[in-house]
Scaffold this motif. Structure first.
Motif, PDB file in Angstrom:
ATOM      1  N   PHE A 229       0.899  -1.181  -0.012  1.00  0.00           N
ATOM      2  CA  PHE A 229       0.013  -0.162  -0.040  1.00  0.00           C
ATOM      3  C   PHE A 229       0.876   1.262  -0.068  1.00  0.00           C
ATOM      4  CE2 PHE A 229      -3.171  -2.846   2.053  1.00  0.00           C
ATOM      5  CZ  PHE A 229      -4.260  -2.980   1.066  1.00  0.00           C
ATOM      6  N   ILE A 230       2.114   1.328   0.721  1.00  0.00           N
ATOM      7  CA  ILE A 230       2.860   2.381   0.852  1.00  0.00           C
ATOM      8  C   ILE A 230       3.491   2.503  -0.335  1.00  0.00           C
ATOM      9  CG2 ILE A 230       5.137   3.014   1.590  1.00  0.00           C
ATOM     10  CD1 ILE A 230       4.134   2.031   4.458  1.00  0.00           C
ATOM     11  N   LYS A 231       4.047   1.643  -0.965  1.00  0.00           N
ATOM     12  CA  LYS A 231       4.774   1.611  -2.420  1.00  0.00           C
ATOM     13  C   LYS A 231       3.918   2.231  -3.527  1.00  0.00           C
ATOM     14  CE  LYS A 231       8.362  -1.701  -1.524  1.00  0.00           C
ATOM     15  NZ  LYS A 231       9.110  -2.776  -2.106  1.00  0.00           N
ATOM     16  N   THR A 232       2.552   1.605  -3.606  1.00  0.00           N
ATOM     17  CA  THR A 232       1.572   2.136  -4.497  1.00  0.00           C
ATOM     18  C   THR A 232       0.895   3.565  -4.170  1.00  0.00           C
ATOM     19  OG1 THR A 232      -0.071   0.915  -3.551  1.00  0.00           O
ATOM     20  CG2 THR A 232       1.338  -0.046  -5.323  1.00  0.00           C
ATOM     21  N   GLY A 233       1.290   3.852  -3.206  1.00  0.00           N
ATOM     22  CA  GLY A 233       0.453   5.136  -2.558  1.00  0.00           C
ATOM     23  C   GLY A 233      -0.864   5.068  -2.306  1.00  0.00           C
ATOM     24  N   GLU A 234      -1.412   4.012  -2.304  1.00  0.00           N
ATOM     25  CA  GLU A 234      -2.909   3.761  -1.936  1.00  0.00           C
ATOM     26  C   GLU A 234      -3.345   3.722  -0.453  1.00  0.00           C
ATOM     27  OE1 GLU A 234      -5.487   3.395  -4.256  1.00  0.00           O
ATOM     28  OE2 GLU A 234      -3.738   3.908  -5.670  1.00  0.00           O
ATOM     29  N   TYR A 235      -2.996   4.932   0.053  1.00  0.00           N
ATOM     30  CA  TYR A 235      -3.292   5.235   1.408  1.00  0.00           C
ATOM     31  C   TYR A 235      -3.315   6.618   1.858  1.00  0.00           C
ATOM     32  CZ  TYR A 235       1.467   5.990   3.027  1.00  0.00           C
ATOM     33  OH  TYR A 235       2.695   6.665   3.341  1.00  0.00           O
ATOM     34  N   ALA A 236      -3.781   7.210   2.675  1.00  0.00           N
ATOM     35  CA  ALA A 236      -3.886   8.370   3.268  1.00  0.00           C
ATOM     36  C   ALA A 236      -2.592   8.848   3.906  1.00  0.00           C
ATOM     37  CB  ALA A 236      -5.275   9.016   3.607  1.00  0.00           C
ATOM     38  N   ARG A 237      -1.510   9.534   3.527  1.00  0.00           N
ATOM     39  CA  ARG A 237      -0.368   9.660   4.469  1.00  0.00           C
ATOM     40  C   ARG A 237      -0.737  10.304   5.922  1.00  0.00           C
ATOM     41  NH1 ARG A 237       1.137  10.131  -1.077  1.00  0.00           N
ATOM     42  NH2 ARG A 237       2.478   8.299  -1.818  1.00  0.00           N
ATOM     43  N   LYS A 238      -1.247  11.939   5.609  1.00  0.00           N
ATOM     44  CA  LYS A 238      -1.304  12.210   6.959  1.00  0.00           C
ATOM     45  C   LYS A 238      -2.132  11.850   7.983  1.00  0.00           C
ATOM     46  CE  LYS A 238      -2.038  17.271   8.246  1.00  0.00           C
ATOM     47  NZ  LYS A 238      -2.315  18.500   7.836  1.00  0.00           N
ATOM     48  N   LEU A 239      -3.279  11.322   7.569  1.00  0.00           N
ATOM     49  CA  LEU A 239      -4.298  10.522   8.319  1.00  0.00           C
ATOM     50  C   LEU A 239      -3.687   9.343   8.836  1.00  0.00           C
ATOM     51  CD1 LEU A 239      -7.269   9.976   9.215  1.00  0.00           C
ATOM     52  CD2 LEU A 239      -7.761   8.928   7.210  1.00  0.00           C
ATOM     53  N   SER A 240      -3.011   8.316   8.140  1.00  0.00           N
ATOM     54  CA  SER A 240      -2.155   7.413   8.681  1.00  0.00           C
ATOM     55  C   SER A 240      -1.150   7.835   9.657  1.00  0.00           C
ATOM     56  CB  SER A 240      -1.524   6.675   7.479  1.00  0.00           C
ATOM     57  OG  SER A 240      -2.522   6.072   6.809  1.00  0.00           O
ATOM     58  N   PHE A 241      -0.417   8.741   9.616  1.00  0.00           N
ATOM     59  CA  PHE A 241       0.651   9.245  10.317  1.00  0.00           C
ATOM     60  C   PHE A 241      -0.125   9.669  11.777  1.00  0.00           C
ATOM     61  CE2 PHE A 241       3.917  12.847  11.454  1.00  0.00           C
ATOM     62  CZ  PHE A 241       4.669  12.087  11.956  1.00  0.00           C
ATOM     63  N   GLY A 242      -1.150  10.457  11.524  1.00  0.00           N
ATOM     64  CA  GLY A 242      -1.810  10.816  12.744  1.00  0.00           C
ATOM     65  C   GLY A 242      -2.402   9.592  13.710  1.00  0.00           C
ATOM     66  N   ILE A 243      -2.774   8.850  13.008  1.00  0.00           N
ATOM     67  CA  ILE A 243      -3.403   7.478  13.533  1.00  0.00           C
ATOM     68  C   ILE A 243      -2.504   6.682  14.351  1.00  0.00           C
ATOM     69  CG2 ILE A 243      -4.702   5.471  13.247  1.00  0.00           C
ATOM     70  CD1 ILE A 243      -6.212   6.519  11.158  1.00  0.00           C
ATOM     71  N   THR A 244      -1.167   6.663  13.464  1.00  0.00           N
ATOM     72  CA  THR A 244      -0.158   5.778  13.923  1.00  0.00           C
ATOM     73  C   THR A 244       0.233   6.573  15.283  1.00  0.00           C
ATOM     74  OG1 THR A 244       0.631   5.258  11.951  1.00  0.00           O
ATOM     75  CG2 THR A 244       2.195   5.244  13.426  1.00  0.00           C
ATOM     76  N   ILE A 245       0.494   7.954  15.486  1.00  0.00           N
ATOM     77  CA  ILE A 245       0.915   8.630  16.643  1.00  0.00           C
ATOM     78  C   ILE A 245       0.068   8.539  17.688  1.00  0.00           C
ATOM     79  CG2 ILE A 245       1.604  10.814  17.818  1.00  0.00           C
ATOM     80  CD1 ILE A 245       2.347  11.924  14.794  1.00  0.00           C
ATOM     81  N   GLY A 246      -1.403   8.461  17.321  1.00  0.00           N
ATOM     82  CA  GLY A 246      -2.486   8.503  18.704  1.00  0.00           C
ATOM     83  C   GLY A 246      -2.565   7.038  18.734  1.00  0.00           C
TER      84      GLY A 246
END
Length: 294
Positions: A229-246
Motif C-alpha cells: 500500500f505504501i509503495k503504490t501510494g494507495e493510502y492517506a499519508r497524513k491520516l495514517s501518520f496521525g492515527i499511528t501517533i495516537g
C-alpha cells in the motif's frame, strides 16, 4: 522461542518504520489535507480499545467517515493497514514481554495463524462469507454465555479458574489447528482477536494469555500487507501518520490497564468483547442476506 518472536516484532517495527518514514519524507510537502489532531484522536481511541481486544479496523472506518477525514474510499484498506501496523506491533512487543506465556505455545500458535493467513489468501476466500460470519457470531455468543455462567459460579463446564500459561498434548494440537483456521478466516474479514480469546479460554488458558497470542498473530501479518500500500501510494499519508501517533499512545496506556487488572475483571471484559464481536458478525451476515434478497 519468545526471544525469536521478540526479534521478529522488532525487525518488523524497523521495516515498517523505515518504509513508512521514507514515503512520508518523500511526500512531506503534500501529505494531505486531513486534520492532524482529529487523526491522532482517532488513533488513540481505536488502538486503546484494540488493545483490549475489540479490534481497530471497524471503529476506525466509522470514525473516519463520521469526521470526514477520507475523501477516497479506495484508500481505506491501505490506510487501515498502514496506520495500525505500528501500534499492533507495539501491542505484541509489550504483551510478549510482560505476560507470562509458555514460549512454545506462543510460537506455535502465532506461526499457525501466519500460515493460515497465507493459505486463506489463496483458498478460503471462496467460502460464502455470510455463512462464515453467521456461524462465527453464534459460536462466539454461546462461548461468552458459557464463560459468564462459569464466572458467576452457576456452572463449571469450562474448568476451575483458568490460570494455565501453556498448552500440551491434544490441547496444543487443537490450539494450533484453531489459530490456523482463524488466520485463514482473517482474509475474509473475520477478526482474529475475539475468536482467539474464546479459543484460549475454552482450552483452559488464563484470559490474559490471549493478548500476546492474538496481538503477535496479527502483528506478523499487517506490516507485510502495508508495504505494498505504501509503495503504490494507495493510502492517506497524513491520516495514517496521525492515527499511528495516537495509536502508539493509546496502546501504551491500555496495555498498562489490561496487565494491571484483576483476572476476574479481565475475564468479564473478555466476555463483553466476545459478545460484542459475535453480534457484529451476525449483523454483517444479516446485511449480506438482505442485500442478496433486494
Amino acid at each position: 522461542m519468545k526471544q525469536v518472536l521478540l526479534f521478529v516484532m522488532i525487525a518488523f517495527i524497523g521495516l515498517h518504520g523505515s518504509v513508512f518514514g521514507r514515503d512520508l519524507f518523500k511526500h512531506r510537502k503534500n501529505l494531505g489535507k486531513e486534520s492532524m489532531p482529529v487523526s491522532i484522536g482517532i488513533g488513540f481511541i481505536t488502538d486503546f480499545f484494540d488493545t483490549l481486544g475489540i479490534g481497530a479496523f471497524a471503529p476506525t472506518t466509522l470514525l473516519v467517515k463520521v469526521t470526514k477525514q477520507l475523501d477516497d474510499d479506495r484508500k481505506l484498506p491501505g490506510t487501515l493497514n498502514v496506520s495500525h501496523a505500528m501500534s499492533c506491533l507495539l501491542e505484541a512487543l509489550i504483551f510478549i514481554t510482560v505476560v507470562n506465556v509458555e514460549p512454545l505455545t506462543l510460537f506455535l500458535l502465532v506461526a499457525s495463524a501466519t500460515a493460515g493467513s497465507w493459505l486463506g489468501s489463496k483458498f478460503v476466500t471462496g467460502l460464502p462469507e455470510k455463512k462464515v460470519q453467521f456461524v462465527m457470531g453464534c459460536a462466539l455468543i454461546v462461548t461468552a454465555v458459557l464463560m459468564a455462567l462459569k464466572q458467576s459460579g452457576m456452572i463449571n463446564i469450562l474448568g476451575e479458574g483458568n490460570v494455565a500459561t501453556g498448552l500440551t498434548g491434544i490441547k496444543l494440537m487443537i490450539g494450533i489447528v484453531g489459530n490456523f483456521a482463524l488466520g485463514a478466516l482473517m482474509t475474509m474479514g473475520v477478526g482474529l482477536y475475539a475468536p482467539c480469546m474464546a479459543m484460549v479460554y475454552m482450552l483452559g488458558l488464563s484470559p490474559l494469555v490471549a493478548f500476546p497470542i492474538m496481538s503477535a498473530s496479527c502483528a506478523a501479518l499487517m506490516p507485510v500487507a502495508s508495504i505494498n500500500f505504501i509503495k503504490t501510494g494507495e493510502y492517506a499519508r497524513k491520516l495514517s501518520f496521525g492515527i499511528t501517533i495516537g495509536g502508539i499512545i493509546g496502546v501504551i496506556i491500555a496495555a498498562k490497564f489490561v496487565t494491571g487488572l484483576d483476572i476476574t475483571v479481565l475475564t468479564w471484559i473478555v466476555i463483553v468483547v466476545i459478545i460484542y464481536t459475535g453480534f457484529t458478525y451476525l449483523q454483517k451476515s444479516h446485511r449480506a442476506v438482505a442485500a442478496q434478497e433486494v
